[in-house]
Structure formats: structure tokens, C-alpha cells
Design an enzyme around this catalytic site. Sequence first.
Site, PDB file in Angstrom:
ATOM      1  N   ASP A  95     -70.095 -30.511 -17.364  1.00 17.32           N
ATOM      2  CA  ASP A  95     -69.537 -29.507 -16.463  1.00 17.32           C
ATOM      3  C   ASP A  95     -69.713 -28.067 -16.951  1.00 17.32           C
ATOM      4  OD1 ASP A  95     -67.774 -29.525 -18.630  1.00 17.32           O
ATOM      5  OD2 ASP A  95     -66.334 -30.785 -17.585  1.00 17.32           O
ATOM      6  N   GLU A 117     -71.542 -38.437 -17.281  1.00 17.29           N
ATOM      7  CA  GLU A 117     -70.143 -38.037 -17.421  1.00 17.29           C
ATOM      8  C   GLU A 117     -69.624 -37.528 -16.066  1.00 17.29           C
ATOM      9  OE1 GLU A 117     -67.939 -36.067 -21.134  1.00 17.29           O
ATOM     10  OE2 GLU A 117     -68.573 -34.582 -19.669  1.00 17.29           O
ATOM     11  N   GLU A 131     -64.940 -25.263 -15.443  1.00 16.58           N
ATOM     12  CA  GLU A 131     -65.576 -26.580 -15.523  1.00 16.58           C
ATOM     13  C   GLU A 131     -65.204 -27.506 -14.371  1.00 16.58           C
ATOM     14  OE1 GLU A 131     -65.449 -24.982 -19.750  1.00 16.58           O
ATOM     15  OE2 GLU A 131     -64.107 -24.993 -18.004  1.00 16.58           O
ATOM     16  N   HIS A 207     -60.358 -23.075 -27.808  1.00 14.90           N
ATOM     17  CA  HIS A 207     -61.399 -22.208 -27.247  1.00 14.90           C
ATOM     18  C   HIS A 207     -61.312 -22.024 -25.738  1.00 14.90           C
ATOM     19  CE1 HIS A 207     -63.190 -26.028 -26.035  1.00 14.90           C
ATOM     20  NE2 HIS A 207     -63.975 -25.348 -25.226  1.00 14.90           N
ATOM     21  N   ARG A 209     -61.031 -21.039 -22.020  1.00 13.70           N
ATOM     22  CA  ARG A 209     -60.925 -19.748 -21.345  1.00 13.70           C
ATOM     23  C   ARG A 209     -59.568 -19.602 -20.665  1.00 13.70           C
ATOM     24  NH1 ARG A 209     -65.203 -20.274 -19.011  1.00 13.70           N
ATOM     25  NH2 ARG A 209     -66.630 -18.929 -20.119  1.00 13.70           N
ATOM     26  N   HIS A 239     -63.772 -20.960 -33.240  1.00 16.63           N
ATOM     27  CA  HIS A 239     -64.843 -20.793 -32.263  1.00 16.63           C
ATOM     28  C   HIS A 239     -65.446 -19.390 -32.382  1.00 16.63           C
ATOM     29  CE1 HIS A 239     -66.891 -20.784 -28.341  1.00 16.63           C
ATOM     30  NE2 HIS A 239     -66.739 -22.087 -28.348  1.00 16.63           N
TER      31      HIS A 239
END
Length: 370
Positions: A95, A117, A131, A207, A209, A239
Site C-alpha cells: 500500500d 498482500e 496507505e 514512523h 505519518r 526512522h
Amino acid sequence: MKAAFILGTRPEGIKLAPIISKLRQERDFTPLVIHTGQHTELLDDVLNIFSIQPDYQLSLMKPNQSAEQVIAAAIPVIADILKAEKPDMVAVVGDTATTFAAAFTAFHLQIPVMHIEAGLRTYDPYTPFPEEMYRQLVTRIAAVHFAPTEQNKQNLLQENIDESNIHVVGNPVIDALFYIQNHAPSPLKELEHMINAERKLILLTTHRRENMKSMRYIYEAINEMINRYDDVEVIFPVHPNPNVRNQVRSFLNAHNRLHMIDPVDYASFTHLYSHAYLVITDSGGIQEEAPAFDVPVVVTRSSTERTEGVEAGTLILAGTEKQTIMKAIDTLLTVESYYQRAAAAANPYGDGRTSERIVKWLKEYKAANN
């Protein structure tokens, strides 16, 4: 038959590499590897373990580049490659911005897309962002859907995807873990001094967003955990995203039992799994990987698309508030029976034969379309 594998991040490389490697053993197939360069160094170390050299190495990532800028840069370059190479199939996984850009481009060129996936859902378009929407959009484009679990298949069926185009195969990340355990080089020696056999190793990653506004609360929980429990040692590969690093500097306290390090190669990361007592993360892939090592996972997100792990007990969905994260940590560190149930729960994400099943499907597809 030529199949183009388009990838740009380390998680994509981890999941596609076992499939590419197995397909290379088939004389009637030519896997074409296109590397967009979203995570150049992080992805390269994975491909090197599998002895995979990309056919195309793009350098699309620029400092502080937004997801929409990545997509805008990727589409015309990928289109030119696909027009020149004329693959019979385009394979994407998961994604990411690369996933969406590649599927979108293949659709315009009328090349069938296989989505590996497939079927993961939160049904909240902003969690995880972006995503969740990328994978939903790729579902509308894809010709074939390789779902990790039966629940993922049910999600796709509810969205009116033809059942004949859905195949439950597990997640190839488990294939990759098994391969790396047997073939990877020795992990970084610098990690060894951080692993104390007399303490419980906590592996931390952050990490996401959508977690940026609440990252401070995650770090405040980590500060409290370290102060409350003198038998824990925390390793935190930070990260490279500068926004994450700014949050770390602002809210995470320095401590001699907290080791903040640069990202490590994947073989070294799996080595950390093998020593970890507990993982605290907002990552998606780690929710699948850590249970393969019988390590419980505290998920610092408000929702997860990997609901099978929550139901199995391998994942504890803790949210992003300090109090709820600490409640999950406290329970795992103080209630031995609860910890043992979480550690012993069966991993629902695969048995290490996912790539074998996908290659078998490709061979059948090729035979039917000759």
C-alpha cells in the site's frame, strides 16, 4: 512470460524478494525488477541478501518529498519502462506510493496487475494515511488478489471482488524471515553490547505519518516505562524521516538503557527480534514479523488492518495515548500468564510457503493463456 515487479521501500523488497527469487528458478519466466528508490539504502540491503540486482534503479526520492510528488514523478518513468519492456503482468505489494503509482500506470497500459498482500482494511481512509486509500484503489485496478488471510479475502468479497480472482496464500514476509535466518550474513557487531541477557529487550519503532500529532505521548510512555522498570533495555532504530527525528529530540529523554541508533540492515533487525522480549511499534509489517519469533507486539495506533493478530492475541492494540500504552506495557511486563499467552499465540500470517503458492498460480496462469 515476463512479470514486472515494481518496488521502492524496504517492506516491499522484503515481501517481493522471495517471490522474485523463486520465479528466477523457472526457465519460462523472466522477472523484471524496477526499483523506484523510495528507500534506496534500506531496500538495497534486502535485495543484496537475496542476490537480486534491479533491472532499473530509479532515483525518484528527493528530500522532504510528499507522497503526491513521489507518485507524480513515478508514473511517467514507470510508464516509459513498461512501454519498452512490454511485461505480461505487473506485480505490486501492499500500500505504498510506489504500489499505487505502479498499479495506476499498468492500468492505463492495460497490463494485468497482481496485488500481493491484498485485502487489508481499516475502512478509515485516514488511518493509516495514505496507505488505506492506496490499497483500496489498487484493489479496484488489480486483476488478481493474493490475500494473506481468510479475513482479507472476506473483505474483498464484501467489496464485490470476484472470488475466482482471490487467492489466500499467506504473507511472503514469513518466507523472507525464514530465508534470512538461513542465508543472511552475521548481524552488526555494534548491536551486541546493547543486548543485556539480564534485562528484557524492548524493540521500539515509530514512523507513521498520522501519528505525528500524538508521537509525544508515545515517547512519554517510553520515558515512564524506562523509569518504572529497571530491568528493561530499549533499542530504538530511529526512522530517517526528519519529522520523526524532530519529535524524538523534543520528547524522548536520554537514558543509559535507551539506545537510539540509525536504521539497521534487515538481517540485523531480525537478529533483534530473536532477542526481544517485547516490540512497541506503529509499523504494519512488524505486526506480522515479530509473532514469527514469539514476541508480543504493542501497536501504538488507533486501529490496525491486521485484525487477525489482535484476535489471535499476538498484537495488543494500545492506541496513541500515554495511559493506554502504559496499561498495555504494564500488563505484559507484570502479568506473566498474560505475556506467555501472547508470546505463544499462533502467527496467523503464514507458514513460509507464500512465494511457492504465488509462483504456482503464475505457472497455471501462463499455461491457461498460451
